[in-house]
Design a protein around this motif. Structure first.
Motif, PDB file in Angstrom:
ATOM      1  N   GLY A  66      19.913  -0.527 -11.939  1.00 34.05           N
ATOM      2  CA  GLY A  66      19.891   0.705 -11.456  1.00 34.05           C
ATOM      3  C   GLY A  66      21.205   1.296 -11.292  1.00 34.05           C
ATOM      4  N   ALA A  67      21.106   2.148 -10.075  1.00 34.10           N
ATOM      5  CA  ALA A  67      22.678   2.737  -9.907  1.00 34.10           C
ATOM      6  C   ALA A  67      23.853   1.633  -9.769  1.00 34.10           C
ATOM      7  N   VAL A  68      24.901   1.861 -10.091  1.00 31.40           N
ATOM      8  CA  VAL A  68      25.971   1.006 -10.027  1.00 31.40           C
ATOM      9  C   VAL A  68      26.893   1.359  -8.976  1.00 31.40           C
ATOM     10  N   ALA A  73      38.223  -3.694  -4.448  1.00 29.83           N
ATOM     11  CA  ALA A  73      38.792  -4.854  -4.441  1.00 29.83           C
ATOM     12  C   ALA A  73      40.438  -5.118  -4.279  1.00 29.83           C
ATOM     13  N   THR A  74      40.632  -3.879  -3.175  1.00 30.07           N
ATOM     14  CA  THR A  74      42.327  -3.908  -2.829  1.00 30.07           C
ATOM     15  C   THR A  74      42.486  -5.387  -2.063  1.00 30.07           C
ATOM     16  N   PRO A  75      43.572  -5.957  -2.297  1.00 32.67           N
ATOM     17  CA  PRO A  75      44.821  -5.602  -3.137  1.00 32.67           C
ATOM     18  C   PRO A  75      44.919  -5.651  -4.576  1.00 32.67           C
ATOM     19  N   GLY A  76      43.906  -6.489  -4.915  1.00 28.59           N
ATOM     20  CA  GLY A  76      43.859  -6.916  -6.526  1.00 28.59           C
ATOM     21  C   GLY A  76      42.490  -7.041  -6.855  1.00 28.59           C
ATOM     22  N   LEU A  77      42.068  -6.777  -8.031  1.00 29.92           N
ATOM     23  CA  LEU A  77      40.959  -6.927  -8.675  1.00 29.92           C
ATOM     24  C   LEU A  77      40.705  -8.414  -9.222  1.00 29.92           C
ATOM     25  N   ASP A  78      41.744  -9.225  -9.623  1.00 32.02           N
ATOM     26  CA  ASP A  78      41.731 -10.488 -10.276  1.00 32.02           C
ATOM     27  C   ASP A  78      41.251 -11.357  -9.086  1.00 32.02           C
ATOM     28  N   ALA A  79      41.740 -11.406  -7.968  1.00 35.97           N
ATOM     29  CA  ALA A  79      41.387 -12.363  -6.739  1.00 35.97           C
ATOM     30  C   ALA A  79      39.836 -12.441  -6.436  1.00 35.97           C
ATOM     31  N   VAL A  80      39.429 -11.087  -6.386  1.00 36.94           N
ATOM     32  CA  VAL A  80      37.950 -11.064  -6.250  1.00 36.94           C
ATOM     33  C   VAL A  80      37.200 -11.345  -7.319  1.00 36.94           C
ATOM     34  N   LEU A  81      37.512 -10.751  -8.507  1.00 33.17           N
ATOM     35  CA  LEU A  81      36.729 -11.244  -9.715  1.00 33.17           C
ATOM     36  C   LEU A  81      36.806 -12.721  -9.942  1.00 33.17           C
ATOM     37  N   ILE A 105      38.562  -1.689 -13.198  1.00 32.50           N
ATOM     38  CA  ILE A 105      37.356  -1.848 -12.998  1.00 32.50           C
ATOM     39  C   ILE A 105      36.602  -3.139 -13.549  1.00 32.50           C
ATOM     40  N   ALA A 106      35.774  -3.833 -13.008  1.00 32.76           N
ATOM     41  CA  ALA A 106      35.029  -4.956 -13.580  1.00 32.76           C
ATOM     42  C   ALA A 106      33.610  -4.930 -13.072  1.00 32.76           C
ATOM     43  N   HIS A 107      32.401  -5.454 -13.606  1.00 38.80           N
ATOM     44  CA  HIS A 107      31.206  -5.616 -13.261  1.00 38.80           C
ATOM     45  C   HIS A 107      30.681  -6.882 -13.084  1.00 38.80           C
ATOM     46  N   PHE A 108      29.767  -7.286 -12.276  1.00 32.79           N
ATOM     47  CA  PHE A 108      29.382  -8.686 -11.953  1.00 32.79           C
ATOM     48  C   PHE A 108      27.848  -8.385 -11.571  1.00 32.79           C
ATOM     49  N   VAL A 109      27.011  -9.500 -11.892  1.00 32.74           N
ATOM     50  CA  VAL A 109      25.787  -9.448 -11.088  1.00 32.74           C
ATOM     51  C   VAL A 109      26.071 -10.670 -10.045  1.00 32.74           C
ATOM     52  N   ASP A 110      25.414 -10.309  -8.692  1.00 34.70           N
ATOM     53  CA  ASP A 110      25.613 -11.118  -7.554  1.00 34.70           C
ATOM     54  C   ASP A 110      24.524 -12.121  -7.373  1.00 34.70           C
ATOM     55  N   THR A 111      24.212 -12.963  -6.646  1.00 35.21           N
ATOM     56  CA  THR A 111      23.575 -14.142  -6.620  1.00 35.21           C
ATOM     57  C   THR A 111      21.878 -13.570  -6.388  1.00 35.21           C
ATOM     58  N   GLU A 112      21.970 -12.345  -6.131  1.00 34.73           N
ATOM     59  CA  GLU A 112      20.263 -11.771  -5.950  1.00 34.73           C
ATOM     60  C   GLU A 112      19.801 -11.042  -7.167  1.00 34.73           C
ATOM     61  N   GLY A 113      20.749 -10.755  -8.144  1.00 37.56           N
ATOM     62  CA  GLY A 113      20.515 -10.097  -9.299  1.00 37.56           C
ATOM     63  C   GLY A 113      20.946  -8.714  -9.325  1.00 37.56           C
ATOM     64  N   ASN A 114      21.609  -8.076  -8.373  1.00 36.89           N
ATOM     65  CA  ASN A 114      22.402  -6.814  -8.430  1.00 36.89           C
ATOM     66  C   ASN A 114      23.506  -6.557  -9.584  1.00 36.89           C
ATOM     67  N   LEU A 118      33.496  -3.319  -9.468  1.00 35.51           N
ATOM     68  CA  LEU A 118      34.478  -3.391  -8.536  1.00 35.51           C
ATOM     69  C   LEU A 118      35.710  -2.412  -9.034  1.00 35.51           C
ATOM     70  N   HIS A 119      36.567  -1.761  -8.107  1.00 37.20           N
ATOM     71  CA  HIS A 119      37.656  -1.082  -8.619  1.00 37.20           C
ATOM     72  C   HIS A 119      38.746  -1.458  -7.522  1.00 37.20           C
ATOM     73  N   ALA A 120      40.095  -1.381  -8.290  1.00 36.72           N
ATOM     74  CA  ALA A 120      41.436  -1.556  -7.571  1.00 36.72           C
ATOM     75  C   ALA A 120      42.389  -1.016  -8.418  1.00 36.72           C
ATOM     76  N   GLU A 121      43.597  -0.677  -7.642  1.00 34.98           N
ATOM     77  CA  GLU A 121      44.749  -0.246  -8.297  1.00 34.98           C
ATOM     78  C   GLU A 121      45.410  -1.198  -9.170  1.00 34.98           C
TER      79      GLU A 121
END
Length: 122
Positions: A66-68, A73-81, A105-114, A118-121
């Protein structure tokens, strides 16, 4: 007329698992409440405002196609990803630079299938 996102709902199959996933990857606590018969794990911004939630029940059905939704993901995408897989998710698209120094940016699928993005500077 211009618009912006003022609320979002991320569907869950297993509410506790979904809340745990997002608390883990963002290293935070969601505010868990029942709104009517709909349980919600609410994201709170730095100003204390509710901005969206993980929700369960009713019309909500997890979906990877569906929609994305892009979450900050501030302060940095790497930590969250970097916490996605360990929390039970799956990285679909690793960190990618946007043109004109608009961040990453980066994309992931969560535990529920969504599919969630993510976006961060950085």
């Amino acid at each position: 007329m211009q618009t912006k996102v003022n609320w979002f709902e991320i569907p869950s199959v297993d509410f506790k698992r979904a809340v745990g996933f997002y608390e883990t990857i963002f290293d935070t606590r969601l505010k868990v409440e029942d709104i009517g018969s709909l349980p919600m794990g609410i994201f709170i911004d730095d100003q204390g405002q509710s901005v969206g939630c993980v929700a369960h029940g009713g019309y909500l059905v997890p979906n990877e196609n569906g929609a994305v939704l892009y979450l900050d993901a501030t302060p940095g995408l790497d930590a969250v990803l970097g916490r996605v897989q360990a929390a039970g998710g799956r990285v679909l698209m690793g960190k990618m630079a946007l043109p004109r120094e608009l961040g990453y940016i980066a994309h992931f699928v969560d535990t529920e299938g969504n599919r969630i993005a993510l976006h961060a500077e950085h």
